[in-house]
Design an enzyme around this catalytic site. Structure first.
Site, mmCIF file in Angstrom:
data_model
loop_
_atom_site.group_PDB
_atom_site.id
_atom_site.type_symbol
_atom_site.label_atom_id
_atom_site.label_comp_id
_atom_site.label_asym_id
_atom_site.label_seq_id
_atom_site.Cartn_x
_atom_site.Cartn_y
_atom_site.Cartn_z
ATOM 1 N N PHE A 3 0.868 -1.170 0.000
ATOM 2 C CA PHE A 3 0.000 0.000 0.000
ATOM 3 C C PHE A 3 0.908 1.224 0.000
ATOM 4 C CE2 PHE A 3 -2.799 3.201 1.872
ATOM 5 C CZ PHE A 3 -3.936 3.007 1.108
ATOM 6 N N ASP B 38 2.011 -5.723 8.015
ATOM 7 C CA ASP B 38 0.823 -4.886 7.889
ATOM 8 C C ASP B 38 -0.368 -5.828 7.717
ATOM 9 O OD1 ASP B 38 -1.335 -3.358 6.944
ATOM 10 O OD2 ASP B 38 -0.020 -1.885 6.009
ATOM 11 N N TYR C 188 -10.872 -0.270 10.782
ATOM 12 C CA TYR C 188 -12.127 0.134 10.143
ATOM 13 C C TYR C 188 -12.511 -0.762 8.969
ATOM 14 C CZ TYR C 188 -8.576 2.672 7.420
ATOM 15 O OH TYR C 188 -7.450 3.010 6.695
ATOM 16 N N LYS C 189 -11.734 -1.809 8.697
ATOM 17 C CA LYS C 189 -12.081 -2.744 7.623
ATOM 18 C C LYS C 189 -12.832 -3.934 8.231
ATOM 19 C CE LYS C 189 -7.948 -1.367 4.980
ATOM 20 N NZ LYS C 189 -8.596 -0.454 4.028
ATOM 21 N N ARG D 155 -12.740 -4.650 -7.186
ATOM 22 C CA ARG D 155 -12.490 -5.375 -5.935
ATOM 23 C C ARG D 155 -13.813 -5.670 -5.228
ATOM 24 N NH1 ARG D 155 -8.323 -3.011 -1.796
ATOM 25 N NH2 ARG D 155 -10.103 -1.616 -1.523
#
Length: 423
Positions: A152, A221, A246-247, A395
């Site tokens: 990322f 990560d 938050y995922k 996605r």
């Protein structure tokens, strides 16, 4: 009790065999299969713990759905804890210890024992703390930081800055080659557990062992894996790990991230951001810094209380849920979605780029399509929400706590409708 989660285990959903896009399922049987799979789903009742509607929501890998208990908890925090108790809530409502307490609630989902996870700051800030600390703890004259070449972007930006700050060079390496790339110059390696674009799951045990054998430390990560599959931080001897909440942890937009520091390394963890909250005696207001013991050493400034307590409430949805059952359903869902895509989407209209092998797959499916941005907008207009990553990836994130097999079928059927006749 589940050894991995510390909660009552559920019976895992049995994954279907990996889908073969070249051997599509019978379209006439898909609705019946979805109905049977949903009826047998041991996690089906967990969906009722969320605020959902008729939209097929497949973007939990970017922002998880709202758990039903969060809004009333926040009303109480604002009206009573802040509005009435005010400053007293730091002690009486447990605000001060919330970063460690909530960290201990996340720890079982990471395969970590209590006392090793602290919640606070953003993922980017925690990456910075972890990479710099890893270099500082490395033994010997080491001047290289390996970074996942497909990382990322922020991880790469932060790692490069941390490398400059510590006198190291940065070396981007594909995650699949990370184990072989580690050598006597490697101080630290920063790797994404799941590739955010493709959904590829990387070899956490193997890479960790290889970097350790070379004398370096590893920072993982976990943004796209925690809450979707077992991680096993303690089991595999991971040094440091970071992740957002938050995922798949459903903590809400801007929810604070977390930092894992293996217990044996905590006395040596030298944070580049030694804030007053990580001082051994923060209210002594000493001029000199003395680091706190334990996971509190990873704190910096004042905790983000409102979002932190929203996360605390959001974690209630994990009551009685075993992460192994979550993984089993994730694989079954993504297998079924691939079968539905093969059966319902025009041949050649999309190219799956997520690995078919279960051992290499996270909890999302990425499909390549040249006009992916247009296609995703059309899907959203028709009530199927995924997302798009440039230049050409659709996605679809599958959150087993609330995604149904019927949702997977509807998403594939809608995708087929959008692409029918579009070339």
């Amino acid at each position: 009790m589940s050894e991995r989660t510390g909660t009552k285990a559920t019976t895992p959903t049995t994954p279907a065999a990996p889908a073969d896009p070249a051997d599509p399922a019978d379209p006439a049987d898909l609705a019946g299969r979805a109905e049977r799979l949903d009826a047998a789903d041991e996690l089906a009742a967990v969906r009722d713990r969320f605020v959902l509607d008729d939209v097929v929501y497949l973007d939990g890998n970017s922002l998880g759905a709202l758990p039903a208990g969060v809004a009333p908890r926040l009303r109480d925090v604002v009206a009573r804890e802040w509005g009435e108790l005010r400053i007293r809530s730091w002690e009486e409502s447990g605000w001060w210890t919330a970063p460690e307490r909530v960290g201990d609630r996340i720890a079982p989902l990471l395969g970590a024992a209590p006392g090793q996870v602290v919640v606070g700051d953003s993922t980017s800030v925690n990456v910075f703390k972890a990479v710099v600390a890893a270099v500082r703890m490395a033994v010997g004259p080491r001047d290289e930081v390996l970074v996942d070449a497909a990382s990322f972007p922020t991880d790469g930006y932060v790692a490069e800055s941390a490398a400059r700050m510590t006198g190291c060079r940065i070396r981007p390496v594909p995650a699949a080659e990370m184990a072989a790339a580690a050598g006597k110059r490697t101080a630290a390696a920063l790797v994404n557990h799941v590739d955010y674009r493709t959904g590829r799951l990387h070899d956490l045990p193997g890479i960790t062992a290889a970097v350790h054998a070379a004398g370096g430390l590893v920072v993982w990560d976990l943004c796209h894996s925690a809450g979707a599959l077992p991680v096993g931080l303690d089991e595999h001897g991971v040094d440091l790990a970071v992740g957002c909440t938050y995922k798949y942890l459903n903590g809400g937009p801007g929810a604070p991230a977390y930092l894992y520091v293996r217990r044996a390394l905590q006395p040596h963890f030298d944070s580049p951001l030694p804030g007053w909250n990580s001082h051994r005696h923060p209210f002594a207001m000493e001029a000199g810094y003395r680091a706190a013991e334990g996971s509190a050493r990873g704190r910096v400034g004042t905790p983000e209380i409102l979002s932190l307590l929203a996360l605390d409430s959001a974690l209630d949805v994990w009551g009685g849920v075993d992460i192994e059952a979550v993984r089993a359903k994730s694989l079954a869902l993504t297998d079924f979605f691939l079968e539905c895509v093969a059966a319902l989407v025009p041949a050649g209209a999309v190219e799956p780029v997520t690995p078919l092998a279960h051992a290499d797959r996270g909890s999302q499916i990425a499909l390549r399509r040249a006009d992916a941005d247009r296609v995703m907008r059309a899907l959203i207009d028709r009530g199927v929400v995924g997302d798009y990553r440039p230049p050409d990836l659709l996605r679809f994130g599958f959150t087993p706590l609330y995604t149904r097999f019927a949702d997977a079928l509807r998403a594939a059927r809608t995708l087929g409708s959008v692409l029918e006749g579009s070339g």
